[in-house]
Design a protein around this motif. Structure first.
Motif, PDB file in Angstrom:
ATOM      1  N   PRO A 204     -28.317  34.433 197.097  1.00  0.00           N
ATOM      2  CA  PRO A 204     -29.506  33.606 197.380  1.00  0.00           C
ATOM      3  C   PRO A 204     -29.194  32.258 198.003  1.00  0.00           C
ATOM      4  O   PRO A 204     -30.116  31.589 198.485  1.00  0.00           O
ATOM      5  CB  PRO A 204     -30.155  33.434 195.998  1.00  0.00           C
ATOM      6  CG  PRO A 204     -29.104  33.752 194.998  1.00  0.00           C
ATOM      7  CD  PRO A 204     -28.183  34.738 195.655  1.00  0.00           C
ATOM      8  N   ILE A 205     -27.908  31.837 198.049  1.00  0.00           N
ATOM      9  CA  ILE A 205     -27.579  30.577 198.684  1.00  0.00           C
ATOM     10  C   ILE A 205     -27.975  30.562 200.163  1.00  0.00           C
ATOM     11  O   ILE A 205     -28.219  29.507 200.751  1.00  0.00           O
ATOM     12  CB  ILE A 205     -26.065  30.262 198.523  1.00  0.00           C
ATOM     13  CG1 ILE A 205     -25.791  28.783 198.842  1.00  0.00           C
ATOM     14  CG2 ILE A 205     -25.206  31.160 199.413  1.00  0.00           C
ATOM     15  CD1 ILE A 205     -24.376  28.343 198.540  1.00  0.00           C
ATOM     16  N   PHE A 206     -28.093  31.750 200.765  1.00  0.00           N
ATOM     17  CA  PHE A 206     -28.444  31.846 202.190  1.00  0.00           C
ATOM     18  C   PHE A 206     -29.952  31.892 202.432  1.00  0.00           C
ATOM     19  O   PHE A 206     -30.387  31.843 203.576  1.00  0.00           O
ATOM     20  CB  PHE A 206     -27.812  33.100 202.805  1.00  0.00           C
ATOM     21  CG  PHE A 206     -26.314  33.035 202.896  1.00  0.00           C
ATOM     22  CD1 PHE A 206     -25.692  32.361 203.922  1.00  0.00           C
ATOM     23  CD2 PHE A 206     -25.522  33.639 201.935  1.00  0.00           C
ATOM     24  CE1 PHE A 206     -24.302  32.295 204.006  1.00  0.00           C
ATOM     25  CE2 PHE A 206     -24.137  33.598 202.001  1.00  0.00           C
ATOM     26  CZ  PHE A 206     -23.533  32.911 203.038  1.00  0.00           C
ATOM     27  N   PHE A 207     -30.738  32.011 201.394  1.00  0.00           N
ATOM     28  CA  PHE A 207     -32.170  32.207 201.565  1.00  0.00           C
ATOM     29  C   PHE A 207     -32.890  30.856 201.669  1.00  0.00           C
ATOM     30  O   PHE A 207     -32.657  29.954 200.869  1.00  0.00           O
ATOM     31  CB  PHE A 207     -32.758  33.019 200.414  1.00  0.00           C
ATOM     32  CG  PHE A 207     -32.051  34.336 200.169  1.00  0.00           C
ATOM     33  CD1 PHE A 207     -31.304  34.942 201.170  1.00  0.00           C
ATOM     34  CD2 PHE A 207     -32.133  34.973 198.937  1.00  0.00           C
ATOM     35  CE1 PHE A 207     -30.648  36.148 200.960  1.00  0.00           C
ATOM     36  CE2 PHE A 207     -31.490  36.173 198.712  1.00  0.00           C
ATOM     37  CZ  PHE A 207     -30.736  36.760 199.718  1.00  0.00           C
ATOM     38  N   GLY A 208     -33.729  30.738 202.668  1.00  0.00           N
ATOM     39  CA  GLY A 208     -34.518  29.523 202.841  1.00  0.00           C
ATOM     40  C   GLY A 208     -33.791  28.378 203.522  1.00  0.00           C
ATOM     41  O   GLY A 208     -34.306  27.253 203.531  1.00  0.00           O
ATOM     42  N   LEU A 209     -32.627  28.635 204.109  1.00  0.00           N
ATOM     43  CA  LEU A 209     -31.899  27.571 204.810  1.00  0.00           C
ATOM     44  C   LEU A 209     -32.643  27.154 206.077  1.00  0.00           C
ATOM     45  O   LEU A 209     -33.183  28.001 206.808  1.00  0.00           O
ATOM     46  CB  LEU A 209     -30.487  28.047 205.172  1.00  0.00           C
ATOM     47  CG  LEU A 209     -29.540  28.316 203.999  1.00  0.00           C
ATOM     48  CD1 LEU A 209     -28.253  28.953 204.506  1.00  0.00           C
ATOM     49  CD2 LEU A 209     -29.237  27.041 203.222  1.00  0.00           C
ATOM     50  N   ASP A 210     -32.634  25.862 206.355  1.00  0.00           N
ATOM     51  CA  ASP A 210     -33.435  25.364 207.478  1.00  0.00           C
ATOM     52  C   ASP A 210     -32.888  25.776 208.838  1.00  0.00           C
ATOM     53  O   ASP A 210     -33.607  25.712 209.842  1.00  0.00           O
ATOM     54  CB  ASP A 210     -33.579  23.840 207.401  1.00  0.00           C
ATOM     55  CG  ASP A 210     -32.238  23.097 207.428  1.00  0.00           C
ATOM     56  OD1 ASP A 210     -31.185  23.764 207.463  1.00  0.00           O
ATOM     57  OD2 ASP A 210     -32.253  21.857 207.412  1.00  0.00           O
ATOM     58  N   PHE A 211     -31.629  26.191 208.923  1.00  0.00           N
ATOM     59  CA  PHE A 211     -31.063  26.555 210.222  1.00  0.00           C
ATOM     60  C   PHE A 211     -30.971  28.071 210.426  1.00  0.00           C
ATOM     61  O   PHE A 211     -30.470  28.533 211.448  1.00  0.00           O
ATOM     62  CB  PHE A 211     -29.686  25.906 210.416  1.00  0.00           C
ATOM     63  CG  PHE A 211     -28.640  26.341 209.429  1.00  0.00           C
ATOM     64  CD1 PHE A 211     -27.741  27.344 209.752  1.00  0.00           C
ATOM     65  CD2 PHE A 211     -28.545  25.747 208.180  1.00  0.00           C
ATOM     66  CE1 PHE A 211     -26.770  27.749 208.847  1.00  0.00           C
ATOM     67  CE2 PHE A 211     -27.578  26.133 207.279  1.00  0.00           C
ATOM     68  CZ  PHE A 211     -26.691  27.140 207.609  1.00  0.00           C
ATOM     69  N   VAL A 212     -31.455  28.845 209.473  1.00  0.00           N
ATOM     70  CA  VAL A 212     -31.522  30.301 209.626  1.00  0.00           C
ATOM     71  C   VAL A 212     -32.825  30.652 210.356  1.00  0.00           C
ATOM     72  O   VAL A 212     -33.896  30.183 209.984  1.00  0.00           O
ATOM     73  CB  VAL A 212     -31.475  31.002 208.255  1.00  0.00           C
ATOM     74  CG1 VAL A 212     -31.809  32.481 208.389  1.00  0.00           C
ATOM     75  CG2 VAL A 212     -30.089  30.838 207.632  1.00  0.00           C
ATOM     76  N   ASP A 213     -32.710  31.455 211.396  1.00  0.00           N
ATOM     77  CA  ASP A 213     -33.893  31.801 212.190  1.00  0.00           C
ATOM     78  C   ASP A 213     -34.756  32.869 211.525  1.00  0.00           C
ATOM     79  O   ASP A 213     -35.982  32.777 211.543  1.00  0.00           O
ATOM     80  CB  ASP A 213     -33.459  32.274 213.585  1.00  0.00           C
ATOM     81  CG  ASP A 213     -32.789  31.166 214.372  1.00  0.00           C
ATOM     82  OD1 ASP A 213     -33.476  30.196 214.712  1.00  0.00           O
ATOM     83  OD2 ASP A 213     -31.579  31.259 214.627  1.00  0.00           O
ATOM     84  N   ARG A 214     -34.092  33.888 210.952  1.00  0.00           N
ATOM     85  CA  ARG A 214     -34.847  34.962 210.307  1.00  0.00           C
ATOM     86  C   ARG A 214     -34.095  35.526 209.117  1.00  0.00           C
ATOM     87  O   ARG A 214     -32.871  35.565 209.124  1.00  0.00           O
ATOM     88  CB  ARG A 214     -35.107  36.116 211.300  1.00  0.00           C
ATOM     89  CG  ARG A 214     -36.186  35.831 212.322  1.00  0.00           C
ATOM     90  CD  ARG A 214     -36.460  37.071 213.160  1.00  0.00           C
ATOM     91  NE  ARG A 214     -35.365  37.355 214.069  1.00  0.00           N
ATOM     92  CZ  ARG A 214     -35.142  38.562 214.609  1.00  0.00           C
ATOM     93  NH1 ARG A 214     -35.906  39.588 214.301  1.00  0.00           N
ATOM     94  NH2 ARG A 214     -34.144  38.736 215.458  1.00  0.00           N
ATOM     95  N   GLU A 215     -34.858  35.954 208.112  1.00  0.00           N
ATOM     96  CA  GLU A 215     -34.313  36.710 206.990  1.00  0.00           C
ATOM     97  C   GLU A 215     -34.941  38.100 207.033  1.00  0.00           C
ATOM     98  O   GLU A 215     -36.163  38.236 207.086  1.00  0.00           O
ATOM     99  CB  GLU A 215     -34.648  36.040 205.653  1.00  0.00           C
ATOM    100  CG  GLU A 215     -34.000  34.683 205.471  1.00  0.00           C
ATOM    101  CD  GLU A 215     -34.399  34.016 204.171  1.00  0.00           C
ATOM    102  OE1 GLU A 215     -34.994  34.714 203.304  1.00  0.00           O
ATOM    103  OE2 GLU A 215     -34.138  32.807 204.016  1.00  0.00           O
ATOM    104  N   ILE A 216     -34.093  39.119 207.030  1.00  0.00           N
ATOM    105  CA  ILE A 216     -34.567  40.505 207.134  1.00  0.00           C
ATOM    106  C   ILE A 216     -34.096  41.261 205.907  1.00  0.00           C
ATOM    107  O   ILE A 216     -32.897  41.326 205.633  1.00  0.00           O
ATOM    108  CB  ILE A 216     -34.036  41.164 208.423  1.00  0.00           C
ATOM    109  CG1 ILE A 216     -34.561  40.411 209.651  1.00  0.00           C
ATOM    110  CG2 ILE A 216     -34.430  42.637 208.482  1.00  0.00           C
ATOM    111  CD1 ILE A 216     -33.959  40.852 210.948  1.00  0.00           C
ATOM    112  N   GLU A 217     -35.030  41.803 205.169  1.00  0.00           N
ATOM    113  CA  GLU A 217     -34.698  42.533 203.947  1.00  0.00           C
ATOM    114  C   GLU A 217     -34.496  44.010 204.250  1.00  0.00           C
ATOM    115  O   GLU A 217     -35.343  44.643 204.887  1.00  0.00           O
ATOM    116  CB  GLU A 217     -35.799  42.378 202.902  1.00  0.00           C
ATOM    117  CG  GLU A 217     -35.469  43.047 201.575  1.00  0.00           C
ATOM    118  CD  GLU A 217     -36.554  42.866 200.534  1.00  0.00           C
ATOM    119  OE1 GLU A 217     -36.319  43.256 199.379  1.00  0.00           O
ATOM    120  OE2 GLU A 217     -37.627  42.326 200.877  1.00  0.00           O
TER     121      GLU A 217
END
Length: 227
Positions: A204-217
Motif C-alpha cells: 500500500p505504500i504505492f497507493f495514492g502517491l501524487d506522482f503515480v498516473d494510474r493504479e490498475i487493480e
C-alpha cells in the motif's frame, strides 16, 4: 501511439496438463510514454506475468504485446534479448544480483554483450553508481552489502543502459519501511526523467502517491478496476 499496448492477452501455463493455470484472461491495456502505472493486486493475480510479457520474458498464449510500435510478443529469442537489452530495465523482487561479483560488475552485466569499450563501460557504471549513492561500494562484493545497498545496486543495474521503460516486480517485498520509502523517492526521480514505469505490487505504500498516473487493480487474471 502508446508506449505499451496489451491487446486481449491470455496467458496459460502448462496447457493441457493437470496443473494448467490461466494467469491472464483477455487483458487489454494501454500505457503512454512517460506514465507511471501501478499494477496492484494480491499474490497470484497475474501482475508479474504481465510484466514478464511486456519484457518479452514470456509469450502470450493468445493476443499481442506491442511496445514502441514493435510486436514484441512475436520476437524470436535473439530479438527478444536485444529488445530487453536496449528498451527494458527490470528490477526483480529479490534483486537477482550475482553475490560473488562486485557492485560495479553486477551493474555492468547488461552492457557486456554490447562490445562497448572498457572506458565507456566504466563511465556508464560510474554515472549510475553516483546517481544512486553506491559508488563508494563499487569494488565490494554484493554478498557483503546491506539490504539498502543491494537495492541501490539493483536499481543502478536496471538503469545502466538508459532504457525508456522500467519494470519493477514487487520491489519492496524484501525491504523494511525505511528502505521502501527510499525506493518510492527513487521512483519519483526516475519518473521526472521521463521514463515509462510499471510497478507490480501489493504494498500500500504505492497507493495514492501524487506522482503515480494510474493504479490498475488485477484480480484472478483480469483487470477489475482502474483509477
Amino acid at each position: 501511439m502508446s508506449m505499451i499496448g496489451i491487446k486481449k492477452v491470455t496467458k496459460v501455463f502448462n496447457p493441457g496438463r493437470p496443473n494448467e493455470t490461466t494467469a491472464l484472461k483477455e487483458v487489454s491495456l494501454r500505457i503512454e510514454e512517460g506514465e507511471l502505472v501501478v499494477l496492484k493486486g494480491p499474490s497470484g493475480s497475474g501482475k508479474s506475468t504481465l510484466l514478464g510479457l511486456i519484457a518479452a520474458l514470456q509469450k502470450p498464449s493468445y493476443g499481442e504485446v506491442v511496445v514502441a510500435g514493435e510486436p514484441v510478443s512475436r520476437f524470436s529469442e535473439d530479438f527478444a534479448a536485444l529488445y530487453r537489452r536496449h528498451t527494458i530495465g527490470f528490477i526483480f523482487q529479490k534483486f537477482n544480483l550475482i553475490p560473488t561479483l562486485s557492485v560495479e560488475e553486477n551493474i555492468l552485466t547488461p552492457l557486456l554483450p554490447e562490445g562497448m569499450e572498457e572506458n565507456k563501460l566504466h563511465e556508464r557504471a560510474a554515472r549510475v553508481m553516483a546517481e544512486f549513492s553506491i559508488a563508494h561500494k563499487a569494488k565490494e562484493r554484493v554478498k557483503n552489502l546491506s539490504g539498502g545497498e543491494q537495492q541501490r545496486t539493483a536499481i543502478a543495474r536496471a538503469l545502466v543502459n538508459d532504457p525508456p521503460i522500467l519494470l519493477a516486480d514487487e520491489p519492496t517485498a524484501n525491504l523494511d519501511a525505511a528502505l521502501s520509502k527510499n525506493f518510492v523517492e527513487y521512483l519519483r526521480r526516475i519518473k521526472a526523467e521521463g521514463k515509462t514505469i510499471v510497478v507490480a505490487t501489493h504494498d500500500p505504500i504505492f497507493f495514492g502517491l501524487d506522482f503515480v498516473d494510474r493504479e490498475i487493480e488485477i484480480r484472478n487474471g483480469t483487470i477489475r478496476n482502474e483509477q
